[in-house]
Design a protein around this motif. Structure first.
Motif, PDB file in Angstrom:
ATOM      1  N   ASP A   1       0.851  -1.190   0.000  1.00 29.74           N
ATOM      2  CA  ASP A   1       0.000   0.000   0.000  1.00 29.74           C
ATOM      3  C   ASP A   1       0.888   1.242   0.000  1.00 29.74           C
ATOM      4  N   VAL A   2       1.185   1.753  -1.176  1.00 31.04           N
ATOM      5  CA  VAL A   2       2.082   2.899  -1.306  1.00 31.04           C
ATOM      6  C   VAL A   2       1.533   4.114  -0.566  1.00 31.04           C
ATOM      7  N   ARG A   3       0.240   4.324  -0.713  1.00 34.11           N
ATOM      8  CA  ARG A   3      -0.384   5.478  -0.069  1.00 34.11           C
ATOM      9  C   ARG A   3      -0.224   5.407   1.451  1.00 34.11           C
ATOM     10  N   GLY A   4      -0.443   4.210   2.023  1.00 34.43           N
ATOM     11  CA  GLY A   4      -0.308   4.045   3.464  1.00 34.43           C
ATOM     12  C   GLY A   4       1.123   4.227   3.942  1.00 34.43           C
ATOM     13  N   VAL A   5       2.085   3.705   3.182  1.00 31.62           N
ATOM     14  CA  VAL A   5       3.494   3.861   3.540  1.00 31.62           C
ATOM     15  C   VAL A   5       3.867   5.336   3.591  1.00 31.62           C
ATOM     16  N   ARG A   6       3.473   6.068   2.561  1.00 32.99           N
ATOM     17  CA  ARG A   6       3.815   7.489   2.506  1.00 32.99           C
ATOM     18  C   ARG A   6       3.099   8.283   3.593  1.00 32.99           C
TER      19      ARG A   6
ATOM     20  N   PHE B   1      14.167  10.585  -2.800  1.00 33.98           N
ATOM     21  CA  PHE B   1      14.495   9.150  -2.863  1.00 33.98           C
ATOM     22  C   PHE B   1      13.364   8.311  -2.264  1.00 33.98           C
ATOM     23  N   PHE B   2      12.844   8.748  -1.119  1.00 35.24           N
ATOM     24  CA  PHE B   2      11.770   7.974  -0.484  1.00 35.24           C
ATOM     25  C   PHE B   2      10.538   7.914  -1.383  1.00 35.24           C
ATOM     26  N   HIS B   3      10.172   9.047  -1.988  1.00 35.62           N
ATOM     27  CA  HIS B   3       8.990   9.080  -2.850  1.00 35.62           C
ATOM     28  C   HIS B   3       9.165   8.133  -4.047  1.00 35.62           C
ATOM     29  N   ARG B   4      10.335   8.166  -4.656  1.00 31.53           N
ATOM     30  CA  ARG B   4      10.570   7.323  -5.834  1.00 31.53           C
ATOM     31  C   ARG B   4      10.653   5.848  -5.455  1.00 31.53           C
ATOM     32  N   ARG B   5      11.414   5.544  -4.397  1.00 33.06           N
ATOM     33  CA  ARG B   5      11.604   4.128  -4.044  1.00 33.06           C
ATOM     34  C   ARG B   5      10.316   3.521  -3.481  1.00 33.06           C
ATOM     35  N   SER B   6       9.535   4.303  -2.727  1.00 34.57           N
ATOM     36  CA  SER B   6       8.282   3.775  -2.206  1.00 34.57           C
ATOM     37  C   SER B   6       7.281   3.514  -3.341  1.00 34.57           C
ATOM     38  N   GLY B   7       7.400   4.269  -4.429  1.00 36.28           N
ATOM     39  CA  GLY B   7       6.509   4.056  -5.560  1.00 36.28           C
ATOM     40  C   GLY B   7       6.698   2.723  -6.242  1.00 36.28           C
ATOM     41  N   ARG B   8       7.855   2.065  -5.989  1.00 37.77           N
ATOM     42  CA  ARG B   8       8.120   0.768  -6.598  1.00 37.77           C
ATOM     43  C   ARG B   8       7.508  -0.387  -5.807  1.00 37.77           C
ATOM     44  N   LEU B   9       6.896  -0.080  -4.670  1.00 42.65           N
ATOM     45  CA  LEU B   9       6.399  -1.155  -3.796  1.00 42.65           C
ATOM     46  C   LEU B   9       5.131  -1.802  -4.342  1.00 42.65           C
ATOM     47  N   GLY B  10       4.377  -1.061  -5.111  1.00 42.46           N
ATOM     48  CA  GLY B  10       3.130  -1.608  -5.639  1.00 42.46           C
ATOM     49  C   GLY B  10       2.475  -0.584  -6.519  1.00 42.46           C
TER      50      GLY B  10
ATOM     51  N   PRO C   1       0.178   2.404  -6.940  1.00 47.15           N
ATOM     52  CA  PRO C   1      -0.451   3.377  -6.064  1.00 47.15           C
ATOM     53  C   PRO C   1      -1.962   3.407  -6.254  1.00 47.15           C
ATOM     54  N   GLY C   2      -2.648   3.540  -5.124  1.00 45.99           N
ATOM     55  CA  GLY C   2      -4.100   3.631  -5.185  1.00 45.99           C
ATOM     56  C   GLY C   2      -4.556   5.022  -5.545  1.00 45.99           C
ATOM     57  N   PRO C   3      -5.874   5.214  -5.696  1.00 47.55           N
ATOM     58  CA  PRO C   3      -6.420   6.514  -6.038  1.00 47.55           C
ATOM     59  C   PRO C   3      -6.045   7.558  -4.995  1.00 47.55           C
ATOM     60  N   GLY C   4      -5.622   8.702  -5.467  1.00 46.24           N
ATOM     61  CA  GLY C   4      -5.274   9.802  -4.570  1.00 46.24           C
ATOM     62  C   GLY C   4      -3.875   9.729  -4.029  1.00 46.24           C
ATOM     63  N   THR C   5      -3.075   8.726  -4.432  1.00 46.27           N
ATOM     64  CA  THR C   5      -1.692   8.621  -3.943  1.00 46.27           C
ATOM     65  C   THR C   5      -0.878   9.797  -4.458  1.00 46.27           C
ATOM     66  N   ASP C   6      -0.031  10.353  -3.564  1.00 47.70           N
ATOM     67  CA  ASP C   6       0.805  11.491  -3.944  1.00 47.70           C
ATOM     68  C   ASP C   6       1.873  11.047  -4.925  1.00 47.70           C
TER      69      ASP C   6
END
Length: 422
Positions: free
Chosen positions: A281-286, A406-415, A417-422
């Motif tokens: 869950d990229v949105r939740g991680v961020r 770096f965090f934004h880019r690397r976290s985006g590779r986790l899955g 992103p759902g609706p509304g993800t930054d």
């Protein structure tokens, strides 16, 4: 963490009143001991995301705990060797013979303390990953209480018993580390998820330990870079005059005290990220890391605000030199800005720890603090401490941008992103 910092100040105060030469020997040893223990602690932070990922699965968690203990032993032995070599380091560095003669067995006691503390850090890193911060606090407070009681008694003596001087401080710090480690491991054994399971190191699983080291060692290298560059800044300040050197040293101590809150919040973010990481869950991680950034910012601003209001009595605890106090007061707004930026970059750095991707932090520190190290001396020669701290603020600001990117880019590779993800 704040209690541990306060406990370290007790040893400095006690030895300073005991003898100046003794304090000099203590400072020489701590110049190696502090980065050694910080590096070991940094390496063991790599255990936290693996622990958090298995907080409800004892069969998967137990091997991680054992691997973390082996990593602690390996890094602790390296740190202990460095501290035991303080006499040789001092001799090679041209430290006066009077100071070296005061060392005695103290470096060896502190080397043992590094190893004991590293074993304790293995337990506290696991507890943080499990979200059991209360047990970590209990372990830290127990060790600090022991140090506060034992240091004055063993250094100066009690009643008819003579004090031991510097060796007494070493015994006190080793005992405090042992108590803290024992309380942490006892708390770990009582955690429901590990209850009744053998937590000894067992047979080392080399590949698994190397996998943990792959996350932890870049963090350790990052810590070393920061300590090394702060040393360069201290030299740059010392080149001006003793007053500016003292003002810089006290300002760094104040930033370290406030920055502790950000490190605590950053570590506490890791178990909050874990459920979202499992679910990709990229949105939740961020969102969890953003919450950590807001919390750390609030904590730093609160402590910094108290420091700003009580600046005169606080500074009187550090120095009676009016010129040094005036210099620190002039720098205070800049110092607080440096802490704010340092806090933000730290939380995004722990976000990268949480997603098990720590090499970007190392690269960001190598570039930003590398440039700072190159610029420190010439900038200080031109603009004094103000220019030096402006440069530090600039480096930290670049780190905030770098770590967040770096965090934004690397976290985006986790899955996906759902609706509304930054």
């Amino acid at each position: 963490m704040l209690a541990s910092t306060a406990g370290a100040l007790v040893d400095t105060a006690v030895l300073g009143r005991h003898a100046t030469a003794t304090l000099a020997a203590f400072a020489l040893t701590m110049a190696v001991y502090t980065p050694a223990t910080a590096t070991v602690a940094g390496a063991l932070r790599g255990v936290m995301p693996f622990t958090a990922a298995h907080d409800d699965d004892p069969d998967a968690l137990l091997p991680v705990v054992r691997d973390g203990l082996w990593l602690a032993i390996a890094t602790g032995l390296l740190g202990a060797l460095a501290v035991a070599g303080v006499p040789l380091i001092g001799l090679a560095s041209g430290v006066p013979h009077r100071t070296l003669s005061e060392l005695g067995v103290f470096p060896h006691l502190m080397a043992a303390s590094v190893l004991v503390a590293s074993v304790g850090n293995a337990a506290t890193a696991t507890l943080v990953g499990l979200g059991r911060s209360g047990l970590v606090m209990r372990a830290g407070m127990s060790g600090t209480a022991a140090a506060v009681v034992l240091s004055p008694a063993l250094v100066n003596g009690v009643g008819p018993l003579d004090g031991l001087g510097l060796p007494g401080a070493g015994i006190a710090m080793l005992t405090a580390a042992a108590i803290s480690a024992a309380v942490a491991h006892t708390g770990l054994r009582r955690c429901a998820v590990l209850a009744g399971r053998p937590l000894g190191p067992g047979t080392p699983r080399v590949r698994a330990v190397v996998a943990l080291a792959g996350i932890g060692l870049p963090l350790a290298a990052t810590v070393l870079i920061k300590f090394a560059v702060l040393g360069v800044l201290a030299v740059a300040a010392a080149r001006i005059d003793p007053v500016h050197a003292a003002a810089h040293s006290i300002s760094v101590s104040l930033t370290g005290l406030v920055f502790t809150a950000a490190v605590a919040v950053g570590q506490a973010t890791i178990p909050l990220v874990a459920p979202h990481l499992k679910a990709k869950d990229v949105r939740g991680v961020r969102a969890a890391v953003r919450a950590g950034a807001v919390t750390a910012l609030g904590a730093v601003l609160l402590i910094g605000g108290v420091l700003a209001v009580l600046r005169v009595p606080v500074l009187s605890l550090f120095t009676h030199d009016a010129a040094a106090r005036d210099q620190i007061l002039a720098l205070l707004p800049l110092v607080l800005l440096v802490v704010v930026t340092d806090a933000l970059q730290a939380v995004f750095g722990f976000g990268l720890v949480a997603i098990r991707d720590t090499v970007p932090s190392l690269l960001a520190f190598a570039v930003c603090y590398g440039l700072l190290a190159l610029a420190a001396v010439p900038l200080t020669a031109r603009g004094g401490l103000t220019a030096l701290w402006l440069a530090l603020l600039g480096a930290n600001t670049l780190l905030v941008v770098g770590q967040a990117t770096f965090f934004h880019r690397r976290s985006g590779r986790l899955g996906v992103p759902g609706p509304g993800t930054d």
